[in-house]
Design a protein around this motif. Structure first.
Motif, PDB file in Angstrom:
ATOM      1  N   MET A   1      49.191 -69.842  73.605  1.00 51.87           N
ATOM      2  CA  MET A   1      47.752 -68.888  73.264  1.00 51.87           C
ATOM      3  C   MET A   1      47.139 -68.037  74.779  1.00 51.87           C
ATOM      4  SD  MET A   1      46.228 -69.825  70.658  1.00 51.87           S
ATOM      5  CE  MET A   1      46.187 -71.231  69.120  1.00 51.87           C
ATOM      6  N   GLU A   2      48.037 -67.613  75.157  1.00 50.65           N
ATOM      7  CA  GLU A   2      47.926 -67.005  75.925  1.00 50.65           C
ATOM      8  C   GLU A   2      49.012 -64.947  75.950  1.00 50.65           C
ATOM      9  OE1 GLU A   2      49.597 -68.882  78.833  1.00 50.65           O
ATOM     10  OE2 GLU A   2      51.728 -67.783  78.984  1.00 50.65           O
ATOM     11  N   PHE A   3      48.087 -64.440  76.824  1.00 50.20           N
ATOM     12  CA  PHE A   3      49.123 -63.101  77.066  1.00 50.20           C
ATOM     13  C   PHE A   3      49.103 -62.622  77.933  1.00 50.20           C
ATOM     14  CE2 PHE A   3      44.688 -61.948  77.003  1.00 50.20           C
ATOM     15  CZ  PHE A   3      44.125 -61.005  78.029  1.00 50.20           C
ATOM     16  N   THR A   4      50.068 -61.800  78.563  1.00 47.98           N
ATOM     17  CA  THR A   4      50.406 -61.067  79.941  1.00 47.98           C
ATOM     18  C   THR A   4      51.015 -59.185  79.571  1.00 47.98           C
ATOM     19  OG1 THR A   4      51.556 -62.909  80.082  1.00 47.98           O
ATOM     20  CG2 THR A   4      52.148 -60.904  81.891  1.00 47.98           C
ATOM     21  N   VAL A   5      50.001 -58.424  81.370  1.00 44.72           N
ATOM     22  CA  VAL A   5      49.482 -57.350  81.062  1.00 44.72           C
ATOM     23  C   VAL A   5      50.015 -56.751  82.344  1.00 44.72           C
ATOM     24  CG1 VAL A   5      47.860 -57.031  78.783  1.00 44.72           C
ATOM     25  CG2 VAL A   5      46.836 -57.304  81.067  1.00 44.72           C
ATOM     26  N   SER A   6      50.568 -55.966  82.527  1.00 39.04           N
ATOM     27  CA  SER A   6      50.785 -54.702  84.054  1.00 39.04           C
ATOM     28  C   SER A   6      49.576 -53.990  83.913  1.00 39.04           C
ATOM     29  CB  SER A   6      52.191 -54.318  84.156  1.00 39.04           C
ATOM     30  OG  SER A   6      52.382 -53.677  85.008  1.00 39.04           O
TER      31      SER A   6
ATOM     32  N   VAL B   1      48.163 -59.758  84.778  1.00 41.31           N
ATOM     33  CA  VAL B   1      47.074 -60.938  84.331  1.00 41.31           C
ATOM     34  C   VAL B   1      48.175 -61.816  83.460  1.00 41.31           C
ATOM     35  CG1 VAL B   1      45.074 -61.806  84.156  1.00 41.31           C
ATOM     36  CG2 VAL B   1      45.812 -59.660  85.487  1.00 41.31           C
ATOM     37  N   THR B   2      48.273 -62.961  83.341  1.00 40.36           N
ATOM     38  CA  THR B   2      48.175 -63.410  82.290  1.00 40.36           C
ATOM     39  C   THR B   2      46.700 -64.758  82.048  1.00 40.36           C
ATOM     40  OG1 THR B   2      50.438 -64.224  82.564  1.00 40.36           O
ATOM     41  CG2 THR B   2      49.549 -65.836  80.980  1.00 40.36           C
ATOM     42  N   ALA B   3      46.330 -64.119  80.874  1.00 42.21           N
ATOM     43  CA  ALA B   3      45.049 -64.381  80.689  1.00 42.21           C
ATOM     44  C   ALA B   3      45.254 -65.523  79.247  1.00 42.21           C
ATOM     45  CB  ALA B   3      43.935 -63.553  79.831  1.00 42.21           C
ATOM     46  N   SER B   4      44.088 -66.497  78.906  1.00 44.13           N
ATOM     47  CA  SER B   4      44.050 -66.628  77.431  1.00 44.13           C
ATOM     48  C   SER B   4      43.709 -66.738  77.020  1.00 44.13           C
ATOM     49  CB  SER B   4      42.857 -68.546  77.785  1.00 44.13           C
ATOM     50  OG  SER B   4      42.131 -68.395  78.597  1.00 44.13           O
ATOM     51  N   CYS B   5      43.907 -66.793  75.218  1.00 41.68           N
ATOM     52  CA  CYS B   5      43.504 -65.919  74.500  1.00 41.68           C
ATOM     53  C   CYS B   5      44.111 -66.751  72.606  1.00 41.68           C
ATOM     54  CB  CYS B   5      44.686 -64.757  73.662  1.00 41.68           C
ATOM     55  SG  CYS B   5      43.538 -63.671  72.746  1.00 41.68           S
ATOM     56  N   GLU B   6      42.541 -67.495  72.827  1.00 43.07           N
ATOM     57  CA  GLU B   6      42.244 -68.222  71.144  1.00 43.07           C
ATOM     58  C   GLU B   6      42.622 -67.478  70.170  1.00 43.07           C
ATOM     59  OE1 GLU B   6      41.819 -71.506  71.371  1.00 43.07           O
ATOM     60  OE2 GLU B   6      42.038 -71.416  73.347  1.00 43.07           O
ATOM     61  N   MET B   7      44.119 -67.644  69.688  1.00 42.68           N
ATOM     62  CA  MET B   7      44.071 -67.063  67.951  1.00 42.68           C
ATOM     63  C   MET B   7      44.015 -68.523  67.452  1.00 42.68           C
ATOM     64  SD  MET B   7      48.188 -65.546  70.042  1.00 42.68           S
ATOM     65  CE  MET B   7      48.071 -65.389  71.375  1.00 42.68           C
ATOM     66  N   ASP B   8      43.904 -66.831  65.910  1.00 41.27           N
ATOM     67  CA  ASP B   8      43.943 -67.708  64.668  1.00 41.27           C
ATOM     68  C   ASP B   8      44.781 -67.445  63.998  1.00 41.27           C
ATOM     69  OD1 ASP B   8      42.797 -69.066  62.502  1.00 41.27           O
ATOM     70  OD2 ASP B   8      41.170 -68.194  62.610  1.00 41.27           O
ATOM     71  N   LEU B   9      45.791 -68.612  63.617  1.00 41.70           N
ATOM     72  CA  LEU B   9      47.084 -68.052  62.854  1.00 41.70           C
ATOM     73  C   LEU B   9      47.264 -67.832  61.789  1.00 41.70           C
ATOM     74  CD1 LEU B   9      49.166 -68.554  65.773  1.00 41.70           C
ATOM     75  CD2 LEU B   9      48.622 -66.727  65.457  1.00 41.70           C
TER      76      LEU B   9
ATOM     77  N   PRO C   1      51.780 -64.472  57.970  1.00 46.18           N
ATOM     78  CA  PRO C   1      51.725 -63.410  59.068  1.00 46.18           C
ATOM     79  C   PRO C   1      51.089 -62.062  59.172  1.00 46.18           C
ATOM     80  CG  PRO C   1      53.360 -63.230  57.151  1.00 46.18           C
ATOM     81  CD  PRO C   1      52.785 -64.505  57.246  1.00 46.18           C
ATOM     82  N   LEU C   2      50.300 -62.691  58.334  1.00 48.85           N
ATOM     83  CA  LEU C   2      48.934 -61.405  57.919  1.00 48.85           C
ATOM     84  C   LEU C   2      47.468 -61.001  58.392  1.00 48.85           C
ATOM     85  CD1 LEU C   2      49.306 -61.695  54.543  1.00 48.85           C
ATOM     86  CD2 LEU C   2      49.948 -60.023  55.680  1.00 48.85           C
ATOM     87  N   ASP C   3      47.426 -61.831  59.720  1.00 48.74           N
ATOM     88  CA  ASP C   3      46.874 -62.264  60.520  1.00 48.74           C
ATOM     89  C   ASP C   3      46.369 -61.234  61.894  1.00 48.74           C
ATOM     90  OD1 ASP C   3      49.174 -63.006  62.279  1.00 48.74           O
ATOM     91  OD2 ASP C   3      47.964 -64.020  63.123  1.00 48.74           O
ATOM     92  N   SER C   4      45.513 -60.664  62.683  1.00 48.94           N
ATOM     93  CA  SER C   4      44.556 -60.079  63.417  1.00 48.94           C
ATOM     94  C   SER C   4      45.223 -60.594  64.664  1.00 48.94           C
ATOM     95  CB  SER C   4      44.613 -58.324  62.658  1.00 48.94           C
ATOM     96  OG  SER C   4      43.234 -59.033  62.629  1.00 48.94           O
ATOM     97  N   GLN C   5      45.017 -60.573  66.090  1.00 48.56           N
ATOM     98  CA  GLN C   5      44.786 -61.290  67.262  1.00 48.56           C
ATOM     99  C   GLN C   5      43.698 -60.257  68.214  1.00 48.56           C
ATOM    100  OE1 GLN C   5      44.412 -64.362  66.832  1.00 48.56           O
ATOM    101  NE2 GLN C   5      45.711 -64.191  65.127  1.00 48.56           N
TER     102      GLN C   5
END
Length: 189
Positions: A72-77, A153-161, A165-169
């Protein structure tokens, strides 16, 4: 045999004059910084005891490096930029050419900078190839300051799955000050 030195002497004199005029902005910057730092307290935010300071925020995302549904995380530059006004650093634009002063990470330590952090960060780092240049700070003659940093940065992201596969976060970066209340400092996108 005697050589003519007239045109060569003239060229040397012109180059010398050009060199001297190039030094003038550097001397002017040095004088401005010295006079400002002599009475500057980096431990006090701008407008201390008066109105709050507004920090303009912008982020340019270069790449999304990873999205992990498991963690439940993502990483961005990204390049993270903050701007604010500190009238203690304003200076007159005289006959000289200096309207903006840029300083690197080492010299930027002499100035107050916002204690902004990402509240939902799990990990933040400066890319290895930029370790010597962690930030770049510019000072406009009006006292407007811009601080740019390149970050990963790596940050938390609560995802509803549940609809996968038709979800969007939607993942966000939550920004806060670590030591100032909303009465002292506010962030503005």
């Amino acid at each position: 045999m005697k050589r003519k030195q007239g045109p060569l002497k003239l060229l040397v004199i012109l180059l010398s004059l050009k060199f001297l005029t190039c030094l003038k902005p550097a001397e002017e910057v040095s004088t401005i910084l010295h006079s400002k730092l002599a009475k500057y307290n980096k431990n006090l935010r701008p407008n201390y005891g008066e109105e709050l300071v507004t920090i303009g925020i912008s982020a340019e995302i270069f790449r999304v490096l990873d999205i992990s549904d498991k963690n439940m995380e993502f990483t961005v530059s990204m390049e993270f930029k903050q701007t604010w006004n500190d009238t203690r650093l304003s200076f007159e634009v005289g006959d000289g050419t200096v309207k903006e002063i840029g300083v690197g990470a080492e010299f930027a330590k002499n100035f107050w900078v916002p204690d902004t952090f990402f509240a939902n960060e799990k990990l933040s780092s400066i890319p290895k190839h930029l370790t010597d240049t962690k930030m770049f700070l510019t000072i406009q003659s009006s006292g407007e300051i811009s601080l740019s940093r390149r970050l990963v940065v790596t940050a938390s992201c609560e995802m509803d799955l549940r609809k996968f596969p038709l979800d969007s976060q939607v993942c966000s970066l939550e920004i806060q000050s670590s030591g100032h209340s909303v009465h002292d400092m506010q962030h503005s996108w």
